[in-house]
Design an enzyme around this catalytic site. Structure first.
Site, PDB file in Angstrom:
ATOM      1  N   PHE A 144      99.878  56.443  45.636  1.00  0.00           N
ATOM      2  CA  PHE A 144      99.503  56.913  46.963  1.00  0.00           C
ATOM      3  C   PHE A 144      99.982  58.349  47.153  1.00  0.00           C
ATOM      4  O   PHE A 144     101.174  58.626  47.058  1.00  0.00           O
ATOM      5  CB  PHE A 144     100.075  56.010  48.056  1.00  0.00           C
ATOM      6  CG  PHE A 144      99.432  56.286  49.386  1.00  0.00           C
ATOM      7  CD1 PHE A 144      98.210  55.704  49.717  1.00  0.00           C
ATOM      8  CD2 PHE A 144     100.028  57.164  50.290  1.00  0.00           C
ATOM      9  CE1 PHE A 144      97.592  55.993  50.929  1.00  0.00           C
ATOM     10  CE2 PHE A 144      99.405  57.449  51.507  1.00  0.00           C
ATOM     11  CZ  PHE A 144      98.195  56.866  51.825  1.00  0.00           C
ATOM     12  N   ASP A 184      89.076  56.974  45.789  1.00  0.00           N
ATOM     13  CA  ASP A 184      89.989  55.893  45.414  1.00  0.00           C
ATOM     14  C   ASP A 184      89.155  54.791  44.752  1.00  0.00           C
ATOM     15  O   ASP A 184      89.091  54.702  43.526  1.00  0.00           O
ATOM     16  CB  ASP A 184      90.716  55.421  46.673  1.00  0.00           C
ATOM     17  CG  ASP A 184      91.705  54.300  46.396  1.00  0.00           C
ATOM     18  OD1 ASP A 184      91.850  53.916  45.226  1.00  0.00           O
ATOM     19  OD2 ASP A 184      92.324  53.805  47.350  1.00  0.00           O
ATOM     20  N   GLU A 192      84.862  65.638  49.561  1.00  0.00           N
ATOM     21  CA  GLU A 192      85.863  64.583  49.780  1.00  0.00           C
ATOM     22  C   GLU A 192      87.237  65.032  49.314  1.00  0.00           C
ATOM     23  O   GLU A 192      87.355  65.846  48.401  1.00  0.00           O
ATOM     24  CB  GLU A 192      85.462  63.321  48.996  1.00  0.00           C
ATOM     25  CG  GLU A 192      84.804  62.248  49.852  1.00  0.00           C
ATOM     26  CD  GLU A 192      85.789  61.479  50.740  1.00  0.00           C
ATOM     27  OE1 GLU A 192      86.834  62.031  51.149  1.00  0.00           O
ATOM     28  OE2 GLU A 192      85.504  60.306  51.026  1.00  0.00           O
ATOM     29  N   ASP A 193      88.246  64.490  49.937  1.00  0.00           N
ATOM     30  CA  ASP A 193      89.619  64.745  49.496  1.00  0.00           C
ATOM     31  C   ASP A 193      89.927  63.943  48.234  1.00  0.00           C
ATOM     32  O   ASP A 193      90.456  64.461  47.258  1.00  0.00           O
ATOM     33  CB  ASP A 193      90.626  64.395  50.606  1.00  0.00           C
ATOM     34  CG  ASP A 193      90.396  63.012  51.221  1.00  0.00           C
ATOM     35  OD1 ASP A 193      89.423  62.319  50.852  1.00  0.00           O
ATOM     36  OD2 ASP A 193      91.205  62.613  52.092  1.00  0.00           O
ATOM     37  N   ARG A 203      99.702  65.818  56.340  1.00  0.00           N
ATOM     38  CA  ARG A 203      98.445  66.521  56.039  1.00  0.00           C
ATOM     39  C   ARG A 203      98.672  68.005  55.810  1.00  0.00           C
ATOM     40  O   ARG A 203      97.895  68.669  55.127  1.00  0.00           O
ATOM     41  CB  ARG A 203      97.456  66.366  57.204  1.00  0.00           C
ATOM     42  CG  ARG A 203      96.905  64.963  57.393  1.00  0.00           C
ATOM     43  CD  ARG A 203      95.690  65.008  58.317  1.00  0.00           C
ATOM     44  NE  ARG A 203      95.338  63.705  58.849  1.00  0.00           N
ATOM     45  CZ  ARG A 203      94.547  62.828  58.239  1.00  0.00           C
ATOM     46  NH1 ARG A 203      94.041  63.118  57.065  1.00  0.00           N
ATOM     47  NH2 ARG A 203      94.271  61.677  58.795  1.00  0.00           N
TER      48      ARG A 203
END
Ligand code: IMP
Ligand code: MG
Length: 173
Positions: free
Chosen positions: A150, A101, A97-98, A163
């Site tokens: 964010f 959250d 996963e990046d 990205r």
């Protein structure tokens, strides 16, 4: 208004962390084969860098999820938009996963993939926010703990932009 990028993690810091995570993974799995499952789209650069530090006994597949923060229900709904192409039965699965959250996506993927009888199932995430364990599903390997801001870059987007940054930045809109 013009969005502003504030660098949070440099390219060098990311690259040494990726190498460090790969060493931990290699130390833990030894010669066992690993099936890495990248979660699209945010993890695509992390997967690409990580696998180049791992040995030859690696297979790679991708899933894509979409999250709905269900205003009508207490827990959100995570849907699979693109499923795996191969069977994971009996394999050592490592979800890549990046960012975690709320941890909802990973929680759902663990539940779903867990029913397909993998030999083992772990998660590596490059980034983790303070809320990552809201759904009781932390990652076994975490690159960086970051504040609740964010962020974009290194695969992470805002409306499909940013990205391609080679570093991670806080996005001020
Ligand atoms: P979770 O299910 O709440 O853990 O959310 C996971 C997904 O939300 C990640 O895989 C990202 O795609 C997206 N996401 C969460 N926080 C950020 C952020 O700060 N920047 C970009 N995408 C994010
Ligand atoms: Mg994602």
């Amino acid at each position: 208004m013009v969005a502003k990028l504030e660098s949070l993690i440099s390219e060098d810091e990311i690259q040494s962390k990726v190498a460090e995570l790969a060493s931990q993974i290699t130390a833990d799995y030894g010669d066992e084969p690993i099936l890495l499952i990248g979660v699209l789209k945010g993890s695509f650069i992390f997967v690409a860098d990580l696998v180049r530090h791992l040995g030859e006994n690696i297979e790679i597949d991708f899933v894509q999820t979409s999250a709905y923060d269900g205003r009508t229900s207490s827990s959100g709904i995570v849907k699979i938009k693109k499923d795996l192409d191969i069977s994971i039965e009996g394999r050592n699965v490592l979800i890549v996963e990046d960012i975690l959250d709320t941890g909802q996506t990973v929680r759902h993927l663990r539940e779903l993939l867990g029913t397909r009888r993998p030999n083992s199932l772990k998660v590596v995430t490059l980034l983790s926010k303070p809320t990552a364990n809201l759904y009781g599903s932390k990652a076994e390997y975490v690159g960086f703990e970051i504040p609740d801001k964010f962020v974009v870059g290194y695969g992470l987007d805002h409306a499909e932009r940013y990205r391609n940054l080679s570093y991670i930045a806080v996005l001020h809109v």
